[in-house]
Design a protein around this motif. Sequence first.
Motif, PDB file in Angstrom:
ATOM      1  N   TRP A 108     -15.669 -29.157  14.538  1.00  0.00           N
ATOM      2  CA  TRP A 108     -15.014 -27.935  14.977  1.00  0.00           C
ATOM      3  C   TRP A 108     -13.751 -27.759  14.162  1.00  0.00           C
ATOM      4  O   TRP A 108     -13.124 -28.729  13.754  1.00  0.00           O
ATOM      5  CB  TRP A 108     -14.587 -28.022  16.456  1.00  0.00           C
TER       6      TRP A 108
ATOM      7  N   ASP B  78     -16.571 -20.544  10.187  1.00  0.00           N
ATOM      8  CA  ASP B  78     -16.837 -19.907  11.478  1.00  0.00           C
ATOM      9  C   ASP B  78     -15.525 -19.513  12.149  1.00  0.00           C
ATOM     10  O   ASP B  78     -15.387 -18.402  12.694  1.00  0.00           O
ATOM     11  CB  ASP B  78     -17.636 -20.883  12.353  1.00  0.00           C
ATOM     12  N   ALA B  79     -14.552 -20.402  12.090  1.00  0.00           N
ATOM     13  CA  ALA B  79     -13.255 -20.100  12.705  1.00  0.00           C
ATOM     14  C   ALA B  79     -12.595 -18.932  11.986  1.00  0.00           C
ATOM     15  O   ALA B  79     -12.032 -18.023  12.615  1.00  0.00           O
ATOM     16  CB  ALA B  79     -12.360 -21.336  12.635  1.00  0.00           C
TER      17      ALA B  79
ATOM     18  N   ARG C  83     -14.053 -16.518  10.364  1.00  0.00           N
ATOM     19  CA  ARG C  83     -14.762 -15.278  10.709  1.00  0.00           C
ATOM     20  C   ARG C  83     -14.296 -14.750  12.069  1.00  0.00           C
ATOM     21  O   ARG C  83     -13.965 -13.573  12.219  1.00  0.00           O
ATOM     22  CB  ARG C  83     -16.272 -15.564  10.742  1.00  0.00           C
ATOM     23  N   GLN C  84     -14.189 -15.661  13.035  1.00  0.00           N
ATOM     24  CA  GLN C  84     -13.754 -15.240  14.377  1.00  0.00           C
ATOM     25  C   GLN C  84     -12.329 -14.697  14.342  1.00  0.00           C
ATOM     26  O   GLN C  84     -12.012 -13.700  14.999  1.00  0.00           O
ATOM     27  CB  GLN C  84     -13.817 -16.408  15.345  1.00  0.00           C
TER      28      GLN C  84
ATOM     29  N   GLU D 257     -12.290 -11.281  12.866  1.00  0.00           N
ATOM     30  CA  GLU D 257     -12.825 -10.310  13.827  1.00  0.00           C
ATOM     31  C   GLU D 257     -11.798  -9.981  14.897  1.00  0.00           C
ATOM     32  O   GLU D 257     -11.650  -8.824  15.304  1.00  0.00           O
ATOM     33  CB  GLU D 257     -14.089 -10.876  14.491  1.00  0.00           C
ATOM     34  N   LEU D 258     -11.060 -11.012  15.298  1.00  0.00           N
ATOM     35  CA  LEU D 258     -10.054 -10.797  16.349  1.00  0.00           C
ATOM     36  C   LEU D 258      -8.934  -9.869  15.889  1.00  0.00           C
ATOM     37  O   LEU D 258      -8.486  -9.011  16.646  1.00  0.00           O
ATOM     38  CB  LEU D 258      -9.429 -12.138  16.745  1.00  0.00           C
TER      39      LEU D 258
ATOM     40  N   ARG E 280      -3.886 -18.245  22.899  1.00  0.00           N
ATOM     41  CA  ARG E 280      -5.265 -18.264  22.406  1.00  0.00           C
ATOM     42  C   ARG E 280      -5.373 -19.157  21.174  1.00  0.00           C
ATOM     43  O   ARG E 280      -4.453 -19.240  20.363  1.00  0.00           O
ATOM     44  CB  ARG E 280      -5.672 -16.832  22.009  1.00  0.00           C
TER      45      ARG E 280
ATOM     46  N   VAL F 287      -8.553 -20.269  18.199  1.00  0.00           N
ATOM     47  CA  VAL F 287      -9.879 -19.873  17.720  1.00  0.00           C
ATOM     48  C   VAL F 287     -10.617 -21.143  17.330  1.00  0.00           C
ATOM     49  O   VAL F 287     -10.091 -21.969  16.593  1.00  0.00           O
ATOM     50  CB  VAL F 287      -9.756 -18.934  16.504  1.00  0.00           C
TER      51      VAL F 287
ATOM     52  N   GLY G 220     -13.954 -22.790  15.672  1.00  0.00           N
ATOM     53  CA  GLY G 220     -15.178 -22.600  14.892  1.00  0.00           C
ATOM     54  C   GLY G 220     -16.032 -23.851  14.959  1.00  0.00           C
ATOM     55  O   GLY G 220     -15.522 -24.958  15.100  1.00  0.00           O
TER      56      GLY G 220
END
Lengths: 344, 175, 763
Positions: free
Chosen positions: C469, C545-546, C548-549, C552-553, C591, C593, C595
């Motif tokens: 992760w 992945d992180a 990308r998130q 997007e956020l 928050r 994030v 991934g």
Amino acid sequence: MKPFIHINALTVAEAVAALAAYDGRARLNAGGTDLMGLLKDEFLPEYPQAVINIKNVAGLDYIREEQGMLQIGALTRLSDIASSPLLRERYGALAEAAQAVASPQIRNVATLAGNLCQDVRCCYYRYPRHIGGPISCARKGNGPCLAVKGDNRNHAILEGRKCFAVCPSDTAVALALFDGQLLVAGSAGERRIAVRDFYTPLGNQLGKDELVREIELPAITASTRQTFHKFTLRKPIDFAVVSVATLITVVDGVCSDARIALGAVAPGVVRAAAAEEFLRGRTIDPASAARAGELALAGARPLSKNAYKIEIAKTLLKRALLGHPPAKPSQGIVHDKCPHVKTK
Amino acid sequence: MATAIKKKKSLVKNLVRFSVNGTAVELEIGTLPHQVETAHTLAHTLRETLGLVGTKVTCDNGACGSCTVLMDGKAVLSCMTLTVECQGRSITTIEGLADPETGRLDPLQQSFIDHTAFQCGFCTPGMIMSAKALLADNPSPTEADVKEALSGNFCRCISHYQVLRAVMATAQGGE
Amino acid sequence: MAEVYRFIGKPTRRKDAVEVVTGTTQYLDDIRFPDLLHGKVLRSPHPHAIIKKIDKSRAEQLPGVKAILTWQDVPDWKGGTPRVVRILDRKVRYVGDAVALVAATSAQIAKEALGLIDVEYELLPAVFDVEEVMKPGAPQLYDELPGNIVTPGTPAFGHSCLTEVVMGDVEQGFREAEVISEGTFGYENIPNPIPPEPPGAVAIWEEPNRVTLWVSNQASYLDKILLFHVFGKKVEVRTHGAACGGSFGTKLMSWQVQTYATLLSRATGRPVKIIFSKEEHIAAFVLRPGSRMQARVGMKKDGTVTAVSGTWLVDTGYYSATTQAQVAVGCGEIQLMTRCANWDLKTAIICTNRNASGSVRGFGGQELKCSFIPVLCLAMEKLDIDPVDFIKKNYVKPGDGYFWRDGLWYTYRGIDYSDAMDQGAMRFGWREKWQGWLKPSSVDGSKRRGVGVGVHGNADIGEDSSEAWVRLNPDGSALLYSCITEHGTGQRSNYVKMVAEVLQLPMERVTVTPADSLINPFEYGPFGSRGTYAIGSAAIAAAEDARRQLLELVAPRLDAKPEELETVDGVVFVRDSPERKIKWGAIGYDRTVMGYGRFDPDFTLANCMITFVEVEVDTETGKVDLLQVVNTTDVGQIIDPPGLEGQLNGCLGSSGIDSALFEETILDHSSGHILNANMIDYKWRTFSELPPIDNIVLETPVASHRFKAIGVGEVATSPGPMAVLMAVSNALGVWLHEYPVTPERVLKALGKLPAMTRTGGAQ
């Protein structure tokens, strides 16, 4: 390590008294580099009751000339012997032998007498207690010498009888070359023992209450050529597979005096008398050097896995006589940044 | 024999005093947990009594150099040294190399970092101490001198080549 | 052309560098635990015996002793493959086998207690040779293993685990051959990689069924899984991987010491630490497998191998844990280096009464090739084929296929290593030095020089699974969750580097979690050379992945589409109008994030290492000196140049090249004692004897992950030993096929040893 009583001896007399009081159940500690292994691995049948520290015995750390004799205090460290200008100049084989021992850290603390008195390195004798040992053997007074039918690659090719472990001391080889004598102190006073007679089939001549106080060497005429060659699988750390020390005096191209001592081939140090005798009055050339090697090893009776030591001993002796350097100088290694990257 | 042992016990000093990294250390000799036993090695005392675990023990038998410390400036093996025999000595360990005030690393340590002169790092403190002893004695060693000074130090990853560069770079007149 | 990256390919400081040089790295024995007890193991003096009686009453009286466990006191947990090895057994199977465990308030008291345990043994005949041990009537080590033959295959590699190489028509192949060579050769000096830090473990048991272990292993998550199975799937296991002071594969086999600590902690209710002594490490931990191969090879004049048949006997010592896996990988690797259509190579793993063999760098392939290449050499000599040409012709090429460890057929999609081989040969001066088989490259009196070359490669670079992760924090930092211990390769730092490159964050702002199995996802561990591709892929995927998130956020805040955004140094901006930017903090302080990345096995890529050596043999003393080493490889993309150099220089250590020169474990074949279980008599390379090493590394992009890189660290040790034998044989002008090339063997090969010896004969 298992506990022991620790005694600080400040004089030779105190050390001797402590040795006498413990009647063979105490060990002297000088540099400690052999003793610690003995204590840690517990390979002897009996663990010492006491350790007598002689590091602080005053006045046993010297290299000096007295009335033509060279005297070295028992506690003189190998690093000091190796770097002594006096020894380098006049007793080069001894300085080389000291330099050839173990590693810098060991030489910084190990003493000359300790090097002479260290226990043998036989792999059966020293097998550690805590991995299914110790192993009984002739040297421990219980059973045969296991090396005879076992792995004897490092064992004696000459003079082995009850025990085939070899004398591990490098400095003993050089000292025997110089006809060195040990001044030994004990409860009954002092006595002298020639280094070449010091080792016995199962140990050495020291009594339970004796210690080496001084090592004395006769004067050396300045014009001798001396060598100490030590064969090992790799350079530092190792004990000798074979070592050879030579002292040659050449007058008008003819050898007037030849002395040859062999180490790690026998329970003690071997002086190759026949070879010495042969060389006297001869010119040293490849043929006589090779012949000296044959004579020096003529009595060798190898075990199953150590005949190779004969060849090495002969070669070392031949090369020493012919003046080959002991080993090639260490090569410089590539100093640029590795790896060499080839990008396509 | 028992009486002999008892008699001899009176010879044992019950304190040992030496310095470690410039700090005076005074330890009782005895068999209680906080005391130093006669059979304790300096490596053991440094690690277990004084908590200086930077000194590593690999072979614990004098062959590998991992436990190298400086005693009065000379490289020695702490696994082959009895603590009770360190009376009056000055010991330097890997923890004693950086500047205690500023925390600034010894140039040798910095050079080991700059040359990535380690892999698993277990032998590194011993290597640094051996090299430190050399440079104190001989500030401008040749490569052969460095090899000789480190010849008693074991490394199985083979960091030797990078260590040589690191030490040579620290030495005066180095790269 | 390799790409230019911000961090990848540049030398960067190891994340743990300051700790390493200041002595503050926490290796297992450096971690302090309150109320700690120390464990010790009583070890058998006999190679094979039944324990008739154990009396621990005297030992229990010793003040400070808290627990003593014998075979009667421990649960019926078993390890090994197959699972036949009890934690403590009624039977001992080698000198050094565990007989009893002691926990005490100090290590010294525990050790003293060992001496107070009285054991009565009934001695059994012991056997130390792989062929003797298979004969009818030979002593049997385990009831479960008739004939002392270990069950082939490992469940870990699936039901079709590779146990042999059989394909094509060997009879036809031999008919096509222009030369057939044959012989039985061994690599049986069972060398030991001996990492400096000894094996050990600290365990804290919590009733009723939980244990937390601090371990020293390159794969601490795997310990959790292995132990879970050893403990009958009834114990919850958590592992903390400490910094690992060297492993070279061996510490994968730490399950026994870990189990000892666990059981002693369970018995005492206190933390228990066991650290092996160096003597135990050498005599009672892990050796390389013994390898003996009878083989027949058919070859054509152009170097085409037309057929290979034979039997590979692997001596695993008193038990096997990973040996089947090593055989499987070895069987795969032999195909990588020998393109041949017709095979009939069988294998057998055998138990003998000595310390166990197991997982070691080179993992099966080194052992196999050290025994196999001599047979190839005999054929090459007859046909006068230059071994470099042979290797170039026969190393796997794109489009070739091979059976890999799971028994399945894979088609190679990696690069052709011919360029690397040419570059290495050029740097070494092979064309000038090679004079033909059994011919020295030069002679100076009694000194004869010779050259040799070896090859090794492994398709393990994509083996097994990894998960990771990556957590992005609003302060512009990132945390990689990956269960990796640092064992010397620098990989913990390299994954940080990969994540930093993906996220374009300074490396100082990326950290990696401690190797705690509780908090991290699954990780097989950096075994073989899988670290760069397999583990790296998981870390990269997690970072991507992180990222990308994150994009997007924050995209709505920048009024852009996620794919229009970039992030550098913790700031997100619109690629085409960088003034439109926002800090990661925009996601809110409340928050993070997270991934996720995963890697699944891929056996279609392989690495390759070729090692050239030049030796000088003193024909009067038998001494062999290594004069020069050139390693050559292609890694696709270097991740960290100094780290890679370290790995390649490692060819000399951990029972690599030097296992042909002076490294060997000396086993007394009559008593079963290992006679050189110390670091004076077990030889290792010193600073005084460093040959120049040149490492030639090419960077031809490989279709692995986004950095086009593959790992190569493991295999550095493997080509060297066979190259040394070749070089010595060439120098001498006679074949020398035994490891290591001791002075005795050299002089014997030269016919210089007299036949006269005293009585007796060691094995």
